[in-house]
Write a protein that holds these residues in place. Structure first.
Motif, short mmCIF file in Angstrom:
data_model
loop_
_atom_site.label_atom_id
_atom_site.label_comp_id
_atom_site.label_asym_id
_atom_site.label_seq_id
_atom_site.Cartn_x
_atom_site.Cartn_y
_atom_site.Cartn_z
N VAL A 1 3.08 -6.60 -2.06
CA VAL A 1 2.21 -7.52 -2.79
C VAL A 1 1.30 -6.70 -3.69
O VAL A 1 0.63 -5.78 -3.23
CB VAL A 1 1.36 -8.38 -1.83
CG1 VAL A 1 0.42 -9.28 -2.62
CG2 VAL A 1 2.26 -9.22 -0.93
N LEU A 2 1.29 -7.04 -4.96
CA LEU A 2 0.45 -6.34 -5.93
C LEU A 2 -0.84 -7.11 -6.13
O LEU A 2 -0.85 -8.34 -6.13
CB LEU A 2 1.17 -6.22 -7.27
CG LEU A 2 2.63 -5.76 -7.25
CD1 LEU A 2 3.18 -5.74 -8.67
CD2 LEU A 2 2.76 -4.39 -6.60
N VAL B 1 0.15 -11.00 -6.44
CA VAL B 1 1.47 -11.39 -6.92
C VAL B 1 2.52 -10.56 -6.21
O VAL B 1 2.35 -9.36 -6.02
CB VAL B 1 1.58 -11.21 -8.46
CG1 VAL B 1 1.27 -9.78 -8.86
CG2 VAL B 1 2.96 -11.62 -8.97
N SER B 2 3.60 -11.19 -5.77
CA SER B 2 4.68 -10.48 -5.11
C SER B 2 5.38 -9.58 -6.13
O SER B 2 5.58 -9.97 -7.29
CB SER B 2 5.69 -11.46 -4.52
OG SER B 2 6.86 -10.80 -4.08
N SER C 1 13.33 -0.51 1.82
CA SER C 1 13.56 -1.90 2.22
C SER C 1 12.26 -2.64 2.45
O SER C 1 12.18 -3.85 2.33
CB SER C 1 14.42 -1.96 3.49
OG SER C 1 13.72 -1.37 4.57
N SER C 2 11.19 -1.91 2.79
CA SER C 2 9.92 -2.58 3.08
C SER C 2 8.93 -2.52 1.94
O SER C 2 8.01 -3.32 1.87
CB SER C 2 9.28 -1.96 4.33
OG SER C 2 8.96 -0.61 4.10
N THR C 3 9.10 -1.59 1.01
CA THR C 3 8.09 -1.46 -0.05
C THR C 3 8.67 -1.55 -1.45
O THR C 3 8.01 -1.24 -2.41
CB THR C 3 7.35 -0.12 0.07
OG1 THR C 3 8.28 0.95 -0.09
CG2 THR C 3 6.67 0.01 1.40
N LEU C 4 9.89 -2.02 -1.57
CA LEU C 4 10.45 -2.13 -2.90
C LEU C 4 10.29 -3.55 -3.43
O LEU C 4 10.34 -4.51 -2.70
CB LEU C 4 11.94 -1.77 -2.91
CG LEU C 4 12.28 -0.32 -2.58
CD1 LEU C 4 13.74 -0.08 -2.90
CD2 LEU C 4 11.42 0.66 -3.32
N GLY C 5 10.13 -3.63 -4.73
CA GLY C 5 10.10 -4.91 -5.38
C GLY C 5 11.06 -4.86 -6.55
O GLY C 5 10.94 -4.02 -7.41
N SER D 1 -3.99 -2.38 -6.96
CA SER D 1 -3.63 -1.93 -5.61
C SER D 1 -2.28 -2.51 -5.22
O SER D 1 -1.82 -3.50 -5.80
CB SER D 1 -4.69 -2.34 -4.57
OG SER D 1 -4.73 -3.74 -4.40
N VAL D 2 -1.64 -1.87 -4.21
CA VAL D 2 -0.34 -2.31 -3.71
C VAL D 2 -0.42 -2.37 -2.19
O VAL D 2 -0.87 -1.42 -1.55
CB VAL D 2 0.79 -1.34 -4.13
CG1 VAL D 2 2.13 -1.80 -3.56
CG2 VAL D 2 0.85 -1.21 -5.64
N ASP D 3 0.00 -3.49 -1.60
CA ASP D 3 -0.04 -3.65 -0.15
C ASP D 3 1.34 -4.04 0.36
O ASP D 3 1.89 -5.05 -0.05
CB ASP D 3 -1.05 -4.75 0.22
CG ASP D 3 -1.15 -4.98 1.72
OD1 ASP D 3 -0.61 -4.16 2.48
OD2 ASP D 3 -1.76 -5.98 2.13
N SER D 4 1.91 -3.20 1.24
CA SER D 4 3.23 -3.50 1.81
C SER D 4 3.15 -3.61 3.33
O SER D 4 4.16 -3.51 4.01
CB SER D 4 4.23 -2.41 1.41
OG SER D 4 3.79 -1.14 1.86
N SER D 5 1.95 -3.81 3.87
CA SER D 5 1.77 -3.85 5.32
C SER D 5 2.51 -5.02 5.97
O SER D 5 2.86 -4.97 7.15
CB SER D 5 0.28 -3.93 5.67
OG SER D 5 -0.32 -5.08 5.08
#
Length: 202
Positions: free
Chosen positions: A185-186, A193-194, A62-66, A176-180
């Protein structure tokens, strides 16, 4: 399974309670029953751990899926998203632009992050539809660029000189990938980009 475990335990204890002291339960039989009880208990414990694991995976999802896919899987992949700014990666920058109608002329202008024009040219791709633009990092003046982000501007005109609406997309490799923040967000070479805005992955 929980009900079966409680029933098994109740019967086992009742058996011990009412057994004849002069003729107790056979040792082998009793040992087999204890082993069965232990096995059932272990199965219950395994199920609890699986439930916890499923819950954890769901929370992470739920927090890191796109777009229903794990965002981390985008790392190292080439993505396409709406926008005109993309990085120069491996000596190239790639865009696509769409036109609903054919144009009489199409001019492509590429600017750097400071807004300076580094490349401009007319395009022979004037038909309606999707067209790809790949820039090799060489400016109009012959200067070579090896890094940075660049923006493509498409100016399409019809036969009467009227502007035609265009839509621009960019392509690039996810670095890189940021889900903090709770939303994935990529980073495509510095361009954010989301994950939900990604149109395609390859």
């Amino acid at each position: 399974m929980s009900d079966s475990y409680e029933t098994f335990l109740t019967l086992l204890l009742k058996q011990l309670e009412v057994q004849d002291p002069t003729n107790p339960v056979d040792t082998t039989t009793f040992t087999t029953q204890i082993v069965q009880l232990s096995s059932l208990e272990q199965q219950m414990s395994t199920n609890d751990k699986l439930d916890e694991l499923n819950s954890t995976v769901s929370e992470l999802s739920s927090s890191t899926l796109g777009s229903g896919s794990s965002a981390i899987s985008y790392y190292g992949k080439t993505v396409e998203a709406e926008g005109a700014t993309t990085p120069l990666q491996d000596g190239e920058a790639t865009w696509e632009y769409d036109m609903d109608t054919a144009a009489s002329s199409v001019k492509l202008t590429i600017t750097d992050s400071s807004g300076n024009t580094v490349y401009s040219d007319t395009s022979s791709s004037t038909a309606a539809g999707t067209h790809e633009v790949t820039w090799d990092g060489v400016g109009t003046d012959g200067q070579s660029y090896s890094s940075g982000t660049y923006t493509l501007s498409v100016t399409a005109l019809d036969a009467s000189g009227k502007a035609i609406d265009t839509t621009t997309r960019f392509k690039g490799t996810v670095t890189s990938v940021d889900s903090s923040s709770g939303t994935a967000v990529l980073s495509v070479g510095g361009v954010s980009v989301s994950a939900d805005d990604v149109l395609s992955v390859s």
